[in-house]
Scaffold this motif. Structure first.
Motif, PDB file in Angstrom:
ATOM      1  N   ASP A 108       7.156  -3.324   5.552  1.00 30.26           N
ATOM      2  CA  ASP A 108       6.427  -2.128   5.139  1.00 30.26           C
ATOM      3  C   ASP A 108       7.292  -1.163   4.333  1.00 30.26           C
ATOM      4  O   ASP A 108       7.019   0.036   4.276  1.00 30.26           O
ATOM      5  CB  ASP A 108       5.847  -1.419   6.360  1.00 30.26           C
ATOM      6  CG  ASP A 108       6.930  -0.964   7.342  1.00 30.26           C
ATOM      7  OD1 ASP A 108       8.112  -1.279   7.109  1.00 30.26           O
ATOM      8  OD2 ASP A 108       6.574  -0.297   8.329  1.00 30.26           O
ATOM      9  N   LYS A 128       2.461   1.573  -0.199  1.00 31.79           N
ATOM     10  CA  LYS A 128       2.918   1.149   1.126  1.00 31.79           C
ATOM     11  C   LYS A 128       2.025  -0.010   1.559  1.00 31.79           C
ATOM     12  O   LYS A 128       0.804   0.042   1.428  1.00 31.79           O
ATOM     13  CB  LYS A 128       2.773   2.302   2.117  1.00 31.79           C
ATOM     14  CG  LYS A 128       3.471   2.090   3.441  1.00 31.79           C
ATOM     15  CD  LYS A 128       4.918   2.503   3.362  1.00 31.79           C
ATOM     16  CE  LYS A 128       5.555   2.559   4.748  1.00 31.79           C
ATOM     17  NZ  LYS A 128       6.970   2.932   4.696  1.00 31.79           N
ATOM     18  N   ARG A 129       2.672  -1.074   2.057  1.00 34.87           N
ATOM     19  CA  ARG A 129       1.886  -2.191   2.561  1.00 34.87           C
ATOM     20  C   ARG A 129       1.494  -1.928   4.011  1.00 34.87           C
ATOM     21  O   ARG A 129       2.306  -1.520   4.834  1.00 34.87           O
ATOM     22  CB  ARG A 129       2.673  -3.505   2.488  1.00 34.87           C
ATOM     23  CG  ARG A 129       1.864  -4.695   3.004  1.00 34.87           C
ATOM     24  CD  ARG A 129       2.678  -5.936   3.207  1.00 34.87           C
ATOM     25  NE  ARG A 129       3.012  -6.588   1.949  1.00 34.87           N
ATOM     26  CZ  ARG A 129       4.227  -6.671   1.447  1.00 34.87           C
ATOM     27  NH1 ARG A 129       5.246  -6.126   2.107  1.00 34.87           N
ATOM     28  NH2 ARG A 129       4.461  -7.277   0.315  1.00 34.87           N
ATOM     29  N   LYS A 130       0.218  -2.151   4.304  1.00 33.63           N
ATOM     30  CA  LYS A 130      -0.269  -2.070   5.676  1.00 33.63           C
ATOM     31  C   LYS A 130      -1.007  -3.359   5.980  1.00 33.63           C
ATOM     32  O   LYS A 130      -2.156  -3.539   5.571  1.00 33.63           O
ATOM     33  CB  LYS A 130      -1.191  -0.861   5.855  1.00 33.63           C
ATOM     34  CG  LYS A 130      -0.473   0.478   5.767  1.00 33.63           C
ATOM     35  CD  LYS A 130      -1.378   1.637   6.111  1.00 33.63           C
ATOM     36  CE  LYS A 130      -0.617   2.954   6.089  1.00 33.63           C
ATOM     37  NZ  LYS A 130      -1.489   4.111   6.433  1.00 33.63           N
TER      38      LYS A 130
END
Length: 220
Positions: A108, A128-130
C-alpha cells in the motif's frame, strides 16, 4: 462483455481487447506515428481476437493528460467508432492507468505517476492502493517537479517518464522513494482494461458528446 480500449497519450500505444474472461493486449512504442498506425493496429487486433467491431459492448480511450496530438488522435478515433456503431464510451485518465502499473509487491505504498509535460513541468497525481482498487488522493496536477516533491510521501513509488528525468529532484524531498524502470512508465493494455472494468463495475459511463481531452494546460 466485450471491451476495446486504447491509449495514445504517450509514445506507447496501449490497445486492449477484453472478451469475457479472455484478454488480448498490444503494447508498442509508436513515437509520433499514432495517427498513421492506430486504425491498422485496431483492425489487426480485432481480427486476431476474433471480435467484430459491431459486437463490442464498450469502447474506451485514454483522455490524457499527455501528448496533445496523441490525445486527439485516440479520442477522435474511439468517438468515431462509438458514433458509427451506437456504442457507449468510457474515458480513462492516463495517469490512472499508469498508477496501475505498480506491482502488488509494493503493497500500500503511495504511488506517484509523473509524466513529462514539457516546459519544465510534469503531469502527476497521488494514488493509494486499497486491495484491488486504486484510490486517487489528489487532483490531476500540472506542476513543477520542485512543487510536486513537497506533496508526496517520503516513501512513494514513482513511475512515468518524468520520474527518471527529475529523479534527483524527487530524491531530495522523498529520501526513501523508489523508482520503477521504463517497462512501467506508460499506460498498458492490461492496466487500461482493468481501469475500464472497475469504472463499469461502479456503474459509471461517459457522454459521447461531453467527453473531452484532459489537457491541464491553460488555453493560450
Amino acid at each position: 462483455m466485450k471491451i476495446i480500449a486504447i491509449d495514445t497519450t504517450t509514445p506507447a500505444l496501449a490497445l486492449g481487447i477484453a472478451d469475457g474472461k479472455k484478454e488480448y493486449g498490444c503494447d508498442i512504442r509508436l513515437g509520433m506515428k499514432h495517427s498513421m498506425l492506430l486504425v491498422p493496429f485496431i483492425e489487426r487486433a480485432v481480427a486476431r481476437a476474433g471480435v467484430a467491431l459491431k459486437d463490442v459492448d464498450y469502447y474506451a480511450c485514454g483522455i490524457g493528460p499527455g501528448s496533445f496530438t496523441g490525445v486527439r488522435v485516440g479520442l477522435s478515433t474511439i468517438k468515431g467508432l462509438c458514433w458509427a456503431l451506437s456504442k457507449p464510451i468510457i474515458g480513462i485518465p492516463s495517469l490512472d492507468s499508469i498508477a496501475r502499473n505498480v506491482p502488488e509487491q509494493y503493497g500500500d505504498a503511495p504511488i506517484v505517476p509523473v509524466c513529462d509535460a514539457k516546459r519544465g513541468l510534469v503531469y502527476a497525481a497521488l494514488y493509494k492502493r486499497k486491495g484491488n482498487t486504486y484510490v486517487r488522493k489528489s487532483g490531476y496536477m500540472l506542476v513543477l517537479p520542485q512543487e510536486l516533491v513537497r506533496k508526496v510521501d517520503k516513501s512513494a513509488i514513482f513511475t512515468g517518464d518524468a520520474a527518471h528525468m527529475y529523479r534527483d529532484i524527487f530524491m531530495q524531498g522523498a529520501k526513501n522513494a523508489r523508482f520503477l524502470d521504463k517497462d512501467y512508465w506508460y499506460p498498458t493494455s492490461h492496466a487500461l482494461l482493468a481501469a475500464v472494468t472497475e469504472k463499469l463495475r461502479k456503474g459509471k459511463k461517459d457522454d459521447l458528446f461531453k467527453l473531452n481531452p484532459m489537457y491541464l494546460y491553460p488555453k493560450e
